[in-house]
Design an enzyme around this catalytic site. Structure first.
Site, PDB file in Angstrom:
ATOM      1  N   CYS A 238      32.446 -25.453  53.601  1.00 24.63           N
ATOM      2  CA  CYS A 238      31.583 -25.687  52.442  1.00 24.63           C
ATOM      3  C   CYS A 238      32.369 -25.282  51.204  1.00 24.63           C
ATOM      4  CB  CYS A 238      30.293 -24.889  52.556  1.00 24.63           C
ATOM      5  SG  CYS A 238      29.422 -25.073  54.138  1.00 24.63           S
ATOM      6  N   ALA A 239      33.439 -26.009  50.927  1.00 23.57           N
ATOM      7  CA  ALA A 239      34.449 -25.557  49.965  1.00 23.57           C
ATOM      8  C   ALA A 239      33.996 -25.612  48.517  1.00 23.57           C
ATOM      9  CB  ALA A 239      35.720 -26.387  50.136  1.00 23.57           C
ATOM     10  N   GLY A 242      36.265 -25.030  45.262  1.00 23.58           N
ATOM     11  CA  GLY A 242      37.549 -24.544  45.748  1.00 23.58           C
ATOM     12  C   GLY A 242      37.938 -23.123  45.433  1.00 23.58           C
ATOM     13  N   ASP A 262      33.376 -30.663  51.874  1.00 24.87           N
ATOM     14  CA  ASP A 262      32.088 -30.373  51.258  1.00 24.87           C
ATOM     15  C   ASP A 262      31.274 -31.657  51.225  1.00 24.87           C
ATOM     16  OD1 ASP A 262      30.929 -27.911  49.505  1.00 24.87           O
ATOM     17  OD2 ASP A 262      30.157 -29.817  48.748  1.00 24.87           O
ATOM     18  N   CYS A 361      26.073 -15.775  49.197  1.00 19.28           N
ATOM     19  CA  CYS A 361      25.870 -14.992  47.969  1.00 19.28           C
ATOM     20  C   CYS A 361      24.369 -14.751  47.823  1.00 19.28           C
ATOM     21  CB  CYS A 361      26.459 -15.689  46.745  1.00 19.28           C
ATOM     22  SG  CYS A 361      25.929 -17.395  46.511  1.00 19.28           S
TER      23      CYS A 361
END
Length: 435
Positions: A238-239, A242, A262, A361
């Protein structure tokens, strides 16, 4: 623009945010386009006022006894910037585009108001509906934890070790009063200005040349805990744009291969300029192509699958304060389903003895410890490293003190670690899991 005129502009923007239920950044952009007389410093100052108001929306409204944009902006100036009634009276003169003068009720609220008797969701500035979930995580520290999430976030930079060492960059950014981060060996922290604005990095040689990247210290630590080594095959599942891909590339010294993927192909492609600036040469971008399985060749071949999982973003409320008020209960269920899907996809690519790093997060247990526990029940061939073992293996033993008390993994929060809110867990497959 005068300071008073900036306050009027912030009230206008906040009114637009409330009326159209839109992100504050979008409303600020539109305001700037329709008020071209405002310079860059004016726009930055107005944005700072708006975001302070969003950070302190509940407590500011309680203090002022009103939820209007004017009340919230005035209350936040008292809460976040320590302005008293006299200071605000001088700014709210009604002249030169300043807000109308304070009335008697507003003056009394500013002079005598406080948060005594305020509910916890007001004192901590968070949505009331989330109180049960937050209390389950933080208990008696809920208000303190959430108040820390309602403060301004510092500017954190990660030194790009492909191009420079931290000491060199620290010297080059001395004029910005940069200091080493306490937990990340690669990080630098730049203090904010009194009005909450950060420095303009676009004109800094260290940034332009790719010696540093903007990255929260917690995000830096997550990348370090991935244990990426030169020569490995890594999938950043799930870049996004970047940020962690860049950090992984530096850890691998440009050796081996990183496959960045992604669902949002346009967002993924925006990382190309960042990769070039950083001097990264070992990354392949895999944008989605309809129903074509663009990652099929990686099945069962990856030493590391990095899962920066879709989440509610509750750990980033310092940087995106308006997001907490736009979040709705249904969003949590959607994100949990996406997290389950991402972890199941990661299993497909992790080779025998490979590993999956799960990162969010988020500060919510439902997205973190509960997801790891559910995953382990469904996948007995995986084991989660203890926080102590993970920290020791990453040569960051001090991180062991952030071991979650709610299950497996590490938890970082603004109050405990001075970072954004993050959760990190390492899942080991096969023989490694048995050791």
């Amino acid at each position: 623009m005068t300071p008073g005129a900036r306050i009027s502009a912030a009230i206008e923007v906040l009114d637009d945010v409330n009326a159209r239920k839109r992100p504050a950044a979008d409303a600020l952009k539109d305001w700037g386009l329709s008020h071209r007389f405002a310079g860059s410093k004016d726009r930055a100052a107005i944005a700072s006022l708006v975001f302070d108001a969003e950070r302190n929306r509940a407590s500011a409204a309680f203090l002022m006894g009103s939820e209007t944009p004017r009340a919230v902006v005035l209350g936040s100036l008292a809460r976040a910037r320590g302005m008293d009634a006299d200071a605000l009276m001088s700014l709210c003169s009604g002249e030169a585009h300043a807000p109308p003068p304070l009335d008697e009720r507003e003056t009394n609220c500013l002079a005598k108001g406080d948060l005594n008797g305020a509910p916890s969701f007001v004192a901590g500035d968070f949505p009331q509906w989330l109180e049960p979930s937050l209390t389950a995580v933080f208990g008696e520290n809920t208000i303190a934890e959430m108040s820390a999430l309602a403060t301004r976030a510092p500017v954190d930079l990660r030194v790009n070790t492909l191009k420079a060492g931290r000491d060199k960059v620290l010297t080059g950014l001395a004029h910005l009063h940069a200091t080493p981060t306490l937990l990340s060996p690669l990080g630098l922290r730049i203090p904010l200005m009194p009005d909450g604005r950060g420095p303009s990095l676009s004109a800094e040689p260290a940034y332009v040349k790719g010696l540093v990247e903007i990255q929260d210290e917690g995000s830096q630590l997550a990348a370090l805990l991935a244990l990426a080594k030169p020569g490995e095959q890594v999938l950043d599942l799930c870049a996004g744009a970047g940020g962690k891909t860049l950090a992984l590339a530096a850890a691998m010294q440009n050796k081996g291969q990183i496959h960045a993927a992604d669902r949002d192909g346009s967002r993924l492609m925006r990382s190309m300029a960042r990769l070039e600036r950083a001097g990264v040469r070992n990354v392949q971008l895999h944008a989605p192509r309809g129903s074509h399985d663009v990652l099929a060749s990686l099945e069962g071949r990856c030493d590391l699958v990095f899962v920066d999982a879709p989440c509610t973003g509750t750990g980033t409320w310092r940087r995106n304060p308006d997001a907490k008020w736009r979040m709705r209960p249904g969003a949590l269920a959607i994100r949990i389903a996406e997290q389950v899907e991402a972890l199941e996809e990661a299993v497909r690519f992790a080779k025998p003895h490979g590993r999956i790093l799960y990162v969010t997060c988020s500060i919510l247990r439902e997205e973190n410890e509960d997801r790891i526990a559910a995953f382990l029940r469904e996948h007995p061939d995986f084991q989660c490293l203890s926080a102590q073992e993970l920290a020791s293996t990453a040569h960051l033993p001090e991180l062991a003190r952030f071991a979650s008390r709610l299950g497996l993994g590490l938890r970082l929060t603004p109050l405990t670690s001075g970072t954004d809110g993050f959760f990190v867990a390492m899942l080991m497959r096969g023989a490694h899991a048995a050791q």
